[in-house]
Enzyme design. Structure first.
Site, PDB file in Angstrom:
ATOM      1  N   GLU A  50       5.940  -6.063   0.982  1.00  0.00           N
ATOM      2  CA  GLU A  50       6.438  -7.292   0.512  1.00  0.00           C
ATOM      3  C   GLU A  50       6.703  -8.377   1.663  1.00  0.00           C
ATOM      4  O   GLU A  50       7.671  -8.298   2.562  1.00  0.00           O
ATOM      5  CB  GLU A  50       7.841  -7.265  -0.283  1.00  0.00           C
ATOM      6  CG  GLU A  50       8.338  -8.356  -1.071  1.00  0.00           C
ATOM      7  CD  GLU A  50       9.616  -8.357  -1.484  1.00  0.00           C
ATOM      8  OE1 GLU A  50      10.748  -8.941  -1.176  1.00  0.00           O
ATOM      9  OE2 GLU A  50       9.836  -7.343  -2.398  1.00  0.00           O
ATOM     10  N   ASN A  54      11.390 -17.610   2.774  1.00  0.00           N
ATOM     11  CA  ASN A  54      12.275 -18.501   2.289  1.00  0.00           C
ATOM     12  C   ASN A  54      12.155 -19.713   2.594  1.00  0.00           C
ATOM     13  O   ASN A  54      11.858 -20.160   3.879  1.00  0.00           O
ATOM     14  CB  ASN A  54      13.566 -17.855   3.025  1.00  0.00           C
ATOM     15  CG  ASN A  54      13.882 -16.554   2.578  1.00  0.00           C
ATOM     16  OD1 ASN A  54      14.166 -16.106   1.594  1.00  0.00           O
ATOM     17  ND2 ASN A  54      13.983 -15.338   3.468  1.00  0.00           N
ATOM     18  N   HIS A  68       8.366  -0.511  13.690  1.00  0.00           N
ATOM     19  CA  HIS A  68       6.971  -1.071  13.603  1.00  0.00           C
ATOM     20  C   HIS A  68       6.338  -0.691  12.073  1.00  0.00           C
ATOM     21  O   HIS A  68       6.960   0.626  11.811  1.00  0.00           O
ATOM     22  CB  HIS A  68       6.099  -0.978  14.927  1.00  0.00           C
ATOM     23  CG  HIS A  68       5.922   0.518  15.143  1.00  0.00           C
ATOM     24  ND1 HIS A  68       6.643   1.200  16.001  1.00  0.00           N
ATOM     25  CD2 HIS A  68       5.057   1.360  14.808  1.00  0.00           C
ATOM     26  CE1 HIS A  68       6.324   2.569  16.269  1.00  0.00           C
ATOM     27  NE2 HIS A  68       5.286   2.669  15.437  1.00  0.00           N
ATOM     28  N   GLU A 116       1.157  -0.419  14.746  1.00  0.00           N
ATOM     29  CA  GLU A 116       0.541   0.836  15.378  1.00  0.00           C
ATOM     30  C   GLU A 116      -0.630   1.142  14.577  1.00  0.00           C
ATOM     31  O   GLU A 116      -0.531   1.258  13.175  1.00  0.00           O
ATOM     32  CB  GLU A 116       1.511   1.867  15.391  1.00  0.00           C
ATOM     33  CG  GLU A 116       0.802   3.006  16.030  1.00  0.00           C
ATOM     34  CD  GLU A 116       1.724   4.342  16.077  1.00  0.00           C
ATOM     35  OE1 GLU A 116       1.423   4.886  16.824  1.00  0.00           O
ATOM     36  OE2 GLU A 116       3.083   4.323  15.398  1.00  0.00           O
TER      37      GLU A 116
END
Length: 121
Positions: A50, A54, A68, A116
């Site tokens: 997601e 803002n 990560h 990664e």
């Protein structure tokens, strides 16, 4: 949830460079935010990310609670060259993980988050 400074830039990175599809998105003007879900398939049977924007927030403190994301690729060397040609920031060139044989590399998204890449043959 990945907070982004610029929603279009985040969507372009994850869909354009990493090949994710936009699953759905919505703007909530009353709540002063918008979000877009991206992933490699629909959210009922796949993990999705997601991206949340803002309104009016231009910077975030990334903090230390998140490391990560990891994405499997069939040919890490070809993937890195394609990403490099598209302008992605490579922060670790492909090579074996320390004390192991798995080949990994790291790139960075436009907001400074690490991703990664793991070679999965």
């Amino acid at each position: 949830v990945r907070l982004v400074k610029e929603l279009d830039e985040g969507v372009k990175f994850y869909s354009g460079l990493l090949g994710m599809k936009v699953v759905r998105g919505t703007g909530v003007p009353g709540g002063k935010y918008a979000l877009v879900l991206v992933g490699y398939g629909d959210e009922t049977s796949n993990t999705v990310l997601e991206l949340t924007y803002n309104y009016g927030v231009g910077e975030y403190d990334q903090g230390t609670a998140f490391g990560h994301l990891a994405v499997g690729v069939p040919d890490i060397y070809a993937a890195i060259e394609k990403l490099r040609a598209a302008g992605a920031k490579i922060t670790r060139e492909p090579g074996p993980v320390k004390f192991g044989k798995t080949v990994i590399a790291f790139i960075e998204d436009p907001n400074g988050y690490k991703i990664e890449l793991i070679e999965r043959k």
